[in-house]
Design a protein around this motif. Structure first.
Motif, PDB file in Angstrom:
ATOM      1  N   ALA A 117       2.969  12.008   0.291  1.00  0.00           N
ATOM      2  CA  ALA A 117       3.234  10.564   0.306  1.00  0.00           C
ATOM      3  C   ALA A 117       4.322  10.222   1.321  1.00  0.00           C
ATOM      4  O   ALA A 117       4.227   9.204   2.021  1.00  0.00           O
ATOM      5  CB  ALA A 117       3.623  10.081  -1.084  1.00  0.00           C
TER       6      ALA A 117
ATOM      7  N   LYS B 245       2.612  10.180   4.688  1.00  0.00           N
ATOM      8  CA  LYS B 245       1.616   9.107   4.800  1.00  0.00           C
ATOM      9  C   LYS B 245       2.278   7.741   4.963  1.00  0.00           C
ATOM     10  O   LYS B 245       1.835   6.899   5.743  1.00  0.00           O
ATOM     11  CB  LYS B 245       0.712   9.090   3.562  1.00  0.00           C
ATOM     12  N   VAL B 246       3.338   7.538   4.180  1.00  0.00           N
ATOM     13  CA  VAL B 246       4.048   6.261   4.244  1.00  0.00           C
ATOM     14  C   VAL B 246       4.604   6.024   5.648  1.00  0.00           C
ATOM     15  O   VAL B 246       4.574   4.892   6.154  1.00  0.00           O
ATOM     16  CB  VAL B 246       5.172   6.261   3.177  1.00  0.00           C
TER      17      VAL B 246
ATOM     18  N   GLU C  93       1.793   1.694 -11.788  1.00  0.00           N
ATOM     19  CA  GLU C  93       0.566   2.082 -11.086  1.00  0.00           C
ATOM     20  C   GLU C  93      -0.591   1.121 -11.415  1.00  0.00           C
ATOM     21  O   GLU C  93      -1.265   0.634 -10.510  1.00  0.00           O
ATOM     22  CB  GLU C  93       0.215   3.523 -11.480  1.00  0.00           C
TER      23      GLU C  93
ATOM     24  N   SER D 290       0.833  -1.210   0.000  1.00  0.00           N
ATOM     25  CA  SER D 290       0.000   0.000   0.000  1.00  0.00           C
ATOM     26  C   SER D 290       0.864   1.256   0.000  1.00  0.00           C
ATOM     27  O   SER D 290       0.524   2.252  -0.644  1.00  0.00           O
ATOM     28  CB  SER D 290      -0.909   0.036   1.237  1.00  0.00           C
ATOM     29  N   SER D 291       1.961   1.199   0.728  1.00  0.00           N
ATOM     30  CA  SER D 291       2.854   2.355   0.774  1.00  0.00           C
ATOM     31  C   SER D 291       3.450   2.636  -0.605  1.00  0.00           C
ATOM     32  O   SER D 291       3.517   3.784  -1.045  1.00  0.00           O
ATOM     33  CB  SER D 291       3.984   2.119   1.772  1.00  0.00           C
TER      34      SER D 291
ATOM     35  N   TYR E 205       2.150   1.909  -3.380  1.00  0.00           N
ATOM     36  CA  TYR E 205       1.068   2.439  -4.223  1.00  0.00           C
ATOM     37  C   TYR E 205       0.842   3.934  -3.965  1.00  0.00           C
ATOM     38  O   TYR E 205       0.638   4.707  -4.900  1.00  0.00           O
ATOM     39  CB  TYR E 205      -0.213   1.631  -3.979  1.00  0.00           C
ATOM     40  N   GLU E 206       0.903   4.349  -2.710  1.00  0.00           N
ATOM     41  CA  GLU E 206       0.800   5.780  -2.379  1.00  0.00           C
ATOM     42  C   GLU E 206       1.894   6.571  -3.104  1.00  0.00           C
ATOM     43  O   GLU E 206       1.648   7.647  -3.648  1.00  0.00           O
ATOM     44  CB  GLU E 206       0.981   6.001  -0.864  1.00  0.00           C
TER      45      GLU E 206
ATOM     46  N   GLU F  52      -1.655  13.362   5.856  1.00  0.00           N
ATOM     47  CA  GLU F  52      -1.967  13.877   4.517  1.00  0.00           C
ATOM     48  C   GLU F  52      -2.173  15.396   4.555  1.00  0.00           C
ATOM     49  O   GLU F  52      -1.647  16.128   3.707  1.00  0.00           O
ATOM     50  CB  GLU F  52      -3.210  13.175   3.971  1.00  0.00           C
TER      51      GLU F  52
ATOM     52  N   LYS G 167       1.363   6.649  -7.006  1.00  0.00           N
ATOM     53  CA  LYS G 167       0.311   7.592  -7.397  1.00  0.00           C
ATOM     54  C   LYS G 167       0.811   9.034  -7.266  1.00  0.00           C
ATOM     55  O   LYS G 167       0.591   9.861  -8.152  1.00  0.00           O
ATOM     56  CB  LYS G 167      -0.934   7.392  -6.509  1.00  0.00           C
ATOM     57  N   ALA G 168       1.489   9.316  -6.159  1.00  0.00           N
ATOM     58  CA  ALA G 168       1.979  10.683  -5.925  1.00  0.00           C
ATOM     59  C   ALA G 168       3.004  11.101  -6.978  1.00  0.00           C
ATOM     60  O   ALA G 168       3.069  12.264  -7.379  1.00  0.00           O
ATOM     61  CB  ALA G 168       2.588  10.780  -4.528  1.00  0.00           C
TER      62      ALA G 168
ATOM     63  N   ILE H  53       1.579   4.899   7.617  1.00  0.00           N
ATOM     64  CA  ILE H  53       1.082   3.577   7.199  1.00  0.00           C
ATOM     65  C   ILE H  53       2.005   2.478   7.719  1.00  0.00           C
ATOM     66  O   ILE H  53       1.564   1.509   8.339  1.00  0.00           O
ATOM     67  CB  ILE H  53       0.968   3.489   5.656  1.00  0.00           C
TER      68      ILE H  53
END
Lengths: 294, 294
Positions: free
Chosen positions: A187, A190-191, B123, A139-140, A142-143, A207, A146-147, A194
């Motif tokens: 990100a 957030k990482v 992604e 998930s990290s 992926y964050e 965030e 995306k960023a 997470i």
């Protein structure tokens, strides 16, 4: 630990790990690693990885787990600078008082060094995630993807490129700042939350902190291009005005921009209040960023 | 199903999914998606994604699972072509009879479109893997990242760039071919076997098939640059000789090169024998590649 000491300690851990990843192996791709390493070790402030480490420290004690992701983010940040400096983009010969990548290695190699760092960032992160085999690591990544991507940093870079020499409105400027600069900063924080097992509210808080810090960081950049010192910045000032570049000061004025940075930093302080002493470092860092001269 | 019909069917499925991923959304990054889509839909042969789908079909029936990874590989392949065509690299104005990306969108946008495709590939793949939540999808992405990266495609591109106008030996040429071209072809086939739940021997077989096919594909490319037709290839012939580029024919001669392609294809046939009728498509495809005129 005192702020400056803690800052140095974080940077040291990031640099050690980056050196591990980017140590030059003998082999046919030796020069590729040289070119990648040149820009990674060209004096970056390590802001993003330090944000990851300090956010992580708010929620957890195991200090190793977030490091590969912090380093991945720094590699992505570095690749974006290498490509941004190319003649076809911002055409910069110097960054942080050093010749830019393409000035040292040539344009073709600089393009590949950038590509290599982006790819290698995901490689080292995914390698770590596969070993740990826990969903939060995927998930990290992926964050971060995306960023860094088309709906994040690269999207912001394109609009920035299209806005060269054109007068843009505040909405477009916010899009550029939020995507080109803030997305990866968001990100980074957030990482930390997470991987540190923060709850959903914590991740959301990081965030918001990231969005405010990222925007404040970029507006401060715009301000320093007007009132800063060339020596401290390591680059020419006045370049935005010379390039007819729309910035916060050019659209809203210098005083409004300074107040905006203060207001954004104030919101960060408010959110961090809920975390007490654990947020001491991040609190000091946001003040430091607001007042920075370089 | 007959070979040509099956080929078209695979391509159609790949194209539909790529159109889904790259459909232009309204928004500030619209032009970025335009630039990315331009090159993805500029008439590529779709060799790599078709290899993934056909390898997958040898081991499993659910035809959807491998598609995001096949598309990710095609995006990575396309980004490498966009960057390869840039003035600082091969400086090509046309590819497949169409103006190259930077000729249409400008150099800066082409650099970002390439960066965007590389990032977007990871992604869409990681998004799919997170939904499926099964280790084999993450392992597949890792195979692709490694193949595309500094110890794969990008490493090969750099050595290729460094070898411009220089006479190189067969070992260096093999390094370029195996990394710049074969690595991603190998990953395409391996991913089909991994997601199709092939066993370790199957995955290893796909690796060997990919290595042989990839090398044969590149040597055939070198041969076509000498004996091919400009109309069929969609690009000028003789460019390797004009650029003093070392190739299989220039190092080993044309006859040896033709025989090498045959020998490599023969090894592929031998391995595929063990899979009986299930390997019909891949068998026909390798013959088709050996004899191709474009």
């Amino acid at each position: 630990m005192e702020f400056q000491q803690q800052f140095k300690e974080y940077i040291k851990r990031v640099n050690n790990k980056l050196e591990f990843y980017l140590s030059i192996k003998e082999g046919k791709n030796k020069r590729l690693f040289q070119a990648m390493g040149y820009s990674v070790f060209a004096g970056g402030k390590r802001l993003r990885p330090v944000l990851s480490l300090s956010a992580y420290d708010m929620f957890s004690d195991d200090t190793e787990a977030v490091l590969p992701y912090a380093c991945g983010i720094e590699m992505i940040h570095t690749y974006s600078l290498i490509h941004d400096d190319l003649p076809a983009m911002d055409d910069d010969d110097f960054r942080r008082n050093k010749p830019t990548n393409h000035k040292v290695f040539g344009e073709g190699t600089a393009i590949l060094a950038g590509d290599g760092l982006l790819n290698y960032a995901f490689e080292v992160m995914l390698q770590d995630a596969l070993l740990r085999n826990n969903g939060k690591y995927y998930s990290s990544i992926y964050e971060i993807i995306k960023a860094a991507g088309v709906n994040g940093m690269i999207g912001g870079q394109l609009v920035d490129l299209e806005s060269e020499g054109v007068s843009i409105d505040g909405e477009t400027l916010d899009y550029i700042h939020l995507n080109k600069t803030a997305a990866l900063i968001i990100a980074s924080l957030k990482v930390g939350a997470i991987i540190g097992d923060g709850n959903i509210a914590d991740i959301k808080n990081m965030e918001i902190v990231g969005k405010n810090l990222g925007l404040a960081f970029q507006i401060r950049d715009d301000i320093l291009d007007i009132i800063g010192s060339k020596d401290k910045l390591g680059k020419d000032i006045g370049s935005d005005e010379n390039n007819n570049k729309s910035t916060y000061p050019s659209i809203y004025g210098l005083e409004y921009s300074k107040n905006k940075v203060k207001a954004l930093t104030g919101e960060v302080k408010e959110i961090l209040q809920g975390y007490g002493k654990k947020a001491d470092f991040l609190r000091s860092l946001s003040l430091h960023l607001m007042e920075r001269e370089y």
